[in-house]
Write a protein that holds these residues in place. Structure first.
Motif, PDB file in Angstrom:
ATOM      1  N   GLN A 218      -3.474 -15.569  -5.833  1.00 31.28           N
ATOM      2  CA  GLN A 218      -2.228 -14.857  -5.555  1.00 31.28           C
ATOM      3  C   GLN A 218      -2.049 -13.659  -6.472  1.00 31.28           C
ATOM      4  OE1 GLN A 218       0.742 -16.019  -3.103  1.00 31.28           O
ATOM      5  NE2 GLN A 218       0.168 -13.870  -3.249  1.00 31.28           N
ATOM      6  N   ILE A 219      -2.356 -13.831  -7.750  1.00 30.66           N
ATOM      7  CA  ILE A 219      -2.198 -12.728  -8.699  1.00 30.66           C
ATOM      8  C   ILE A 219      -3.130 -11.570  -8.350  1.00 30.66           C
ATOM      9  CG2 ILE A 219      -2.584 -12.044 -11.105  1.00 30.66           C
ATOM     10  CD1 ILE A 219      -1.585 -14.869 -11.875  1.00 30.66           C
ATOM     11  N   ILE A 220      -4.389 -11.878  -8.094  1.00 33.32           N
ATOM     12  CA  ILE A 220      -5.345 -10.819  -7.753  1.00 33.32           C
ATOM     13  C   ILE A 220      -4.982 -10.176  -6.425  1.00 33.32           C
ATOM     14  CG2 ILE A 220      -7.764 -10.298  -7.289  1.00 33.32           C
ATOM     15  CD1 ILE A 220      -7.179 -10.994 -10.215  1.00 33.32           C
ATOM     16  N   ALA A 221      -4.603 -10.998  -5.438  1.00 31.36           N
ATOM     17  CA  ALA A 221      -4.235 -10.464  -4.126  1.00 31.36           C
ATOM     18  C   ALA A 221      -3.001  -9.573  -4.220  1.00 31.36           C
ATOM     19  CB  ALA A 221      -3.989 -11.608  -3.147  1.00 31.36           C
ATOM     20  N   TYR A 222      -2.049  -9.941  -5.077  1.00 34.40           N
ATOM     21  CA  TYR A 222      -0.857  -9.114  -5.272  1.00 34.40           C
ATOM     22  C   TYR A 222      -1.236  -7.745  -5.827  1.00 34.40           C
ATOM     23  CZ  TYR A 222       3.310  -7.269  -7.577  1.00 34.40           C
ATOM     24  OH  TYR A 222       4.317  -6.452  -8.012  1.00 34.40           O
ATOM     25  N   GLU A 223      -2.113  -7.724  -6.820  1.00 36.32           N
ATOM     26  CA  GLU A 223      -2.517  -6.445  -7.398  1.00 36.32           C
ATOM     27  C   GLU A 223      -3.275  -5.595  -6.376  1.00 36.32           C
ATOM     28  OE1 GLU A 223      -1.414  -5.185  -9.971  1.00 36.32           O
ATOM     29  OE2 GLU A 223      -0.655  -6.886 -11.131  1.00 36.32           O
ATOM     30  N   ILE A 224      -4.045  -6.243  -5.512  1.00 39.40           N
ATOM     31  CA  ILE A 224      -4.714  -5.515  -4.433  1.00 39.40           C
ATOM     32  C   ILE A 224      -3.662  -4.918  -3.499  1.00 39.40           C
ATOM     33  CG2 ILE A 224      -6.137  -5.800  -2.357  1.00 39.40           C
ATOM     34  CD1 ILE A 224      -7.775  -7.866  -3.970  1.00 39.40           C
ATOM     35  N   ARG A 225      -2.660  -5.714  -3.182  1.00 42.76           N
ATOM     36  CA  ARG A 225      -1.600  -5.226  -2.294  1.00 42.76           C
ATOM     37  C   ARG A 225      -0.889  -4.023  -2.888  1.00 42.76           C
ATOM     38  NH1 ARG A 225      -0.609  -5.508   3.039  1.00 42.76           N
ATOM     39  NH2 ARG A 225       1.568  -5.004   3.468  1.00 42.76           N
ATOM     40  N   MET A 226      -0.557  -4.102  -4.160  1.00 44.79           N
ATOM     41  CA  MET A 226       0.141  -2.984  -4.806  1.00 44.79           C
ATOM     42  C   MET A 226      -0.726  -1.727  -4.818  1.00 44.79           C
ATOM     43  SD  MET A 226       3.095  -4.113  -5.390  1.00 44.79           S
ATOM     44  CE  MET A 226       3.757  -2.794  -6.398  1.00 44.79           C
ATOM     45  N   ALA A 227      -2.014  -1.889  -5.107  1.00 41.90           N
ATOM     46  CA  ALA A 227      -2.924  -0.742  -5.094  1.00 41.90           C
ATOM     47  C   ALA A 227      -3.060  -0.188  -3.676  1.00 41.90           C
ATOM     48  CB  ALA A 227      -4.290  -1.148  -5.646  1.00 41.90           C
TER      49      ALA A 227
ATOM     50  N   LEU B 127      -0.786  -0.308  -1.268  1.00 45.70           N
ATOM     51  CA  LEU B 127       0.437   0.399  -0.891  1.00 45.70           C
ATOM     52  C   LEU B 127       0.468   1.810  -1.462  1.00 45.70           C
ATOM     53  CD1 LEU B 127       3.084  -2.454  -1.224  1.00 45.70           C
ATOM     54  CD2 LEU B 127       2.132  -1.477   0.880  1.00 45.70           C
ATOM     55  N   GLN B 128      -0.189   2.005  -2.592  1.00 43.27           N
ATOM     56  CA  GLN B 128      -0.255   3.348  -3.180  1.00 43.27           C
ATOM     57  C   GLN B 128      -1.067   4.304  -2.321  1.00 43.27           C
ATOM     58  OE1 GLN B 128       1.401   4.516  -5.964  1.00 43.27           O
ATOM     59  NE2 GLN B 128       2.436   2.533  -5.824  1.00 43.27           N
ATOM     60  N   THR B 129      -1.903   3.772  -1.438  1.00 44.67           N
ATOM     61  CA  THR B 129      -2.711   4.630  -0.575  1.00 44.67           C
ATOM     62  C   THR B 129      -1.991   4.994   0.710  1.00 44.67           C
ATOM     63  OG1 THR B 129      -3.774   2.826   0.686  1.00 44.67           O
ATOM     64  CG2 THR B 129      -4.775   3.439  -1.424  1.00 44.67           C
ATOM     65  N   GLN B 130      -0.816   4.399   0.955  1.00 48.31           N
ATOM     66  CA  GLN B 130      -0.100   4.664   2.199  1.00 48.31           C
ATOM     67  C   GLN B 130       0.523   6.048   2.182  1.00 48.31           C
ATOM     68  OE1 GLN B 130      -0.019   1.941   4.827  1.00 48.31           O
ATOM     69  NE2 GLN B 130      -1.748   1.958   3.430  1.00 48.31           N
ATOM     70  N   PRO B 131       0.541   6.716   3.327  1.00 42.19           N
ATOM     71  CA  PRO B 131       1.154   8.043   3.370  1.00 42.19           C
ATOM     72  C   PRO B 131       2.650   7.955   3.178  1.00 42.19           C
ATOM     73  CG  PRO B 131       0.641   7.294   5.584  1.00 42.19           C
ATOM     74  CD  PRO B 131       0.048   6.275   4.641  1.00 42.19           C
ATOM     75  N   VAL B 132       3.218   8.959   2.558  1.00 40.15           N
ATOM     76  CA  VAL B 132       4.664   9.018   2.365  1.00 40.15           C
ATOM     77  C   VAL B 132       5.310   9.294   3.709  1.00 40.15           C
ATOM     78  CG1 VAL B 132       6.540  10.226   1.190  1.00 40.15           C
ATOM     79  CG2 VAL B 132       4.373   9.818   0.002  1.00 40.15           C
ATOM     80  N   GLU B 133       6.365   8.558   4.025  1.00 35.36           N
ATOM     81  CA  GLU B 133       7.064   8.767   5.291  1.00 35.36           C
ATOM     82  C   GLU B 133       7.578  10.204   5.373  1.00 35.36           C
ATOM     83  OE1 GLU B 133       7.502   6.974   7.852  1.00 35.36           O
ATOM     84  OE2 GLU B 133       6.760   5.014   7.228  1.00 35.36           O
ATOM     85  N   ASN B 134       7.446  10.766   6.545  1.00 36.82           N
ATOM     86  CA  ASN B 134       7.950  12.122   6.776  1.00 36.82           C
ATOM     87  C   ASN B 134       9.459  12.064   6.976  1.00 36.82           C
ATOM     88  OD1 ASN B 134       8.461  14.740   7.471  1.00 36.82           O
ATOM     89  ND2 ASN B 134       7.063  14.808   9.213  1.00 36.82           N
TER      90      ASN B 134
ATOM     91  N   GLY C 290      -7.451  -4.739  -8.827  1.00 38.49           N
ATOM     92  CA  GLY C 290      -6.813  -4.351  -7.574  1.00 38.49           C
ATOM     93  C   GLY C 290      -7.140  -2.929  -7.181  1.00 38.49           C
ATOM     94  N   VAL C 291      -7.066  -2.029  -8.150  1.00 45.49           N
ATOM     95  CA  VAL C 291      -7.336  -0.617  -7.883  1.00 45.49           C
ATOM     96  C   VAL C 291      -8.788  -0.415  -7.459  1.00 45.49           C
ATOM     97  CG1 VAL C 291      -7.487   1.676  -8.944  1.00 45.49           C
ATOM     98  CG2 VAL C 291      -5.508   0.207  -9.415  1.00 45.49           C
ATOM     99  N   LYS C 292      -9.717  -0.993  -8.196  1.00 40.27           N
ATOM    100  CA  LYS C 292     -11.139  -0.817  -7.888  1.00 40.27           C
ATOM    101  C   LYS C 292     -11.490  -1.444  -6.546  1.00 40.27           C
ATOM    102  CE  LYS C 292     -14.145  -0.287 -11.025  1.00 40.27           C
ATOM    103  NZ  LYS C 292     -14.756   0.975 -10.510  1.00 40.27           N
ATOM    104  N   THR C 293     -10.907  -2.594  -6.256  1.00 40.92           N
ATOM    105  CA  THR C 293     -11.168  -3.259  -4.979  1.00 40.92           C
ATOM    106  C   THR C 293     -10.732  -2.390  -3.805  1.00 40.92           C
ATOM    107  OG1 THR C 293     -10.952  -5.457  -5.960  1.00 40.92           O
ATOM    108  CG2 THR C 293     -10.655  -5.296  -3.590  1.00 40.92           C
ATOM    109  N   VAL C 294      -9.549  -1.799  -3.916  1.00 40.21           N
ATOM    110  CA  VAL C 294      -9.042  -0.954  -2.832  1.00 40.21           C
ATOM    111  C   VAL C 294      -9.865   0.330  -2.717  1.00 40.21           C
ATOM    112  CG1 VAL C 294      -7.059   0.443  -2.117  1.00 40.21           C
ATOM    113  CG2 VAL C 294      -6.725  -1.915  -2.855  1.00 40.21           C
ATOM    114  N   GLU C 295     -10.198   0.934  -3.844  1.00 37.88           N
ATOM    115  CA  GLU C 295     -10.997   2.165  -3.818  1.00 37.88           C
ATOM    116  C   GLU C 295     -12.327   1.940  -3.108  1.00 37.88           C
ATOM    117  OE1 GLU C 295     -11.401   3.328  -7.864  1.00 37.88           O
ATOM    118  OE2 GLU C 295      -9.479   4.406  -7.928  1.00 37.88           O
TER     119      GLU C 295
END
Length: 260
Positions: A168-177, A179-186, A115-120
């Motif tokens: 589903q498992i792989i897609a979930y891990e992609i989703r979690m990775a 979401l880690q790239t999303q900016p923190v709400e101000n 998931g992490v590598k795919t998103v990167e």
């Protein structure tokens, strides 16, 4: 929230959607149209939209649409090709799903690292995630076209994951990775009052008031109120009511007292 911040968020949102579109889910020679629909559903719940079908043994049909359960747009937009080479053409990263094999040593990822590598890499170029046939998976020749293999560490005594489950498992891990790239709400523009807690003497007055009410009602006996009161003190200490909440409790006791 400033106009600049809103504009930056919109720009980031557009680039994020583009990044997710860079991720292709490739199914090789799928034999059941229901699996296509279930895979489409698994993809859409995690924000993936690009499905590619390599030489499917049967074309998507009404069963695929039915099992897509609202993700029929993924089925309708699926790219049908004849070969795996066509499916992964233009991709800078290809990851194939495989059980860990000693006969074909290859760089391996677990689902989370995948998931992490795919998103990167998906932020810069297309990525393909390749899933094999329902019964026999990918051939060695197909696996050798992949940069990495990903294995899902299922229960060795019962490792039977169907195709949609694996996606589903792989897609979930992609989703979690992702979401880690999303900016923190101000949150600087949102004013949050800190919790105000009562003074210890206010709590003592509450306990005394509550004990008097329970004695008057006969709920506890004057000769031995200690055990019940100790447990109630522990309960409210654990809950740690805020000042306004304690005022509600005092008001409730006062109301009971007036109606006795």
């Amino acid at each position: 929230m400033s106009c600049v911040y809103v504009s930056m968020r919109k720009l980031f949102h557009r680039s994020s959607i583009s990044m997710l579109h860079n991720i292709r889910v490739v199914l090789v020679e799928t034999s059941h149209t229901g699996n296509m629909g279930s895979v489409a559903r698994a993809m859409k719940t995690m924000g993936l939209t690009h499905l590619c079908l390599v030489n499917p043994l049967v074309k998507p049909d009404s069963q695929a649409i039915s099992l897509a359960a609202g993700a029929s747009d993924i089925i309708g937009g699926a790219n049908l090709v004849d070969t795996l080479d066509e499916a992964i053409s233009g991709c800078h990263l290809v990851i194939g799903t495989s059980a860990r094999s000693r006969s074909l040593p290859w760089p391996m990822l677990d689902a989370r690292a995948c998931g992490v590598k795919t998103v990167e890499e998906g932020q810069r170029a297309p990525v393909a995630l390749v899933f094999g046939r329902e019964r026999v998976g990918l051939t060695n020749e197909e696996l050798q076209k992949c940069h990495y293999h990903v294995a899902i560490p299922a229960n060795p005594d019962y490792s039977s994951l169907n195709l949609a489950m694996a996606v589903q498992i792989i897609a979930y891990e992609i989703r979690m990775a992702f979401l880690q790239t999303q900016p923190v709400e101000n949150t600087h523009d949102v004013h949050h009052e800190p919790a105000l807690y009562p003074r210890v003497d206010d709590l003592e007055h509450f306990y005394q008031h509550m004990e008097q009410m329970m004695l008057r009602s006969g709920f506890i006996r004057e000769a031995n109120p200690g055990q019940v009161m100790s447990k109630l003190r522990r309960l409210y200490t654990r809950a740690r009511p805020e000042r306004d909440e304690l005022n509600i409790l005092r008001g409730m006791l006062a109301s009971f007292e007036e109606n006795q």
